[in-house]
Design a protein around this motif. Structure first.
Motif, PDB file in Angstrom:
ATOM      1  N   SER A 195       0.440  -1.294   0.049  1.00  0.00           N
ATOM      2  CA  SER A 195      -0.027   0.061  -0.030  1.00  0.00           C
ATOM      3  C   SER A 195       0.808   1.279   0.050  1.00  0.00           C
ATOM      4  N   SER A 196       1.866   1.348  -0.872  1.00  0.00           N
ATOM      5  CA  SER A 196       2.907   2.481  -0.664  1.00  0.00           C
ATOM      6  C   SER A 196       2.906   3.135  -2.145  1.00  0.00           C
ATOM      7  N   ARG A 207      -0.762  -5.674  -4.569  1.00  0.00           N
ATOM      8  CA  ARG A 207      -0.688  -5.328  -3.036  1.00  0.00           C
ATOM      9  C   ARG A 207       0.103  -4.057  -2.588  1.00  0.00           C
ATOM     10  N   ARG A 210      -1.758   1.830  -3.820  1.00  0.00           N
ATOM     11  CA  ARG A 210      -2.995   2.567  -2.977  1.00  0.00           C
ATOM     12  C   ARG A 210      -4.227   2.388  -3.946  1.00  0.00           C
TER      13      ARG A 210
END
Length: 94
Positions: A15-16, A43, A46
């Motif tokens: 989530s980066s 994965r 965002r």
């Protein structure tokens, strides 16, 4: 700077990211590698992130399960100044 599999790196950053640009990484990828990279990108993404793929040879959308953005893909190709590798696919991630 990172050397190694793109999936390994992305899996370490959940989530980066809001944007992914993968140039020629999936050019001759096996179906399994395509699935692995997509899973890692999902994965690490965002919500609403963009995925931009660049290819030497135009091809059908690699990830038909994602929202393909044909206008953005064409705009990338129009703006690109390379003599080759100017086939783009842009997707919005869920």
């Amino acid at each position: 700077f990172h050397t190694g599999a793109v999936s390994d790196y992305l899996d370490s950053k959940p989530s980066s990211y809001d944007f992914f640009a993968l140039s020629n990484i999936l050019e001759v990828a096996s179906p399994q590698l395509l699935r692995n990279v997509l899973a890692s990108v999902l994965r690490a993404a965002r919500p609403g992130a963009l995925l931009c793929l660049r290819f030497i040879i135009p091809r059908a959308p690699v990830y038909p399960s994602l929202e393909f953005l044909p206008e953005a893909s064409q705009r990338c190709a129009t703006l690109d100044r390379a003599f080759f590798c100017n086939s783009f696919q842009v997707y919005r991630l869920p």
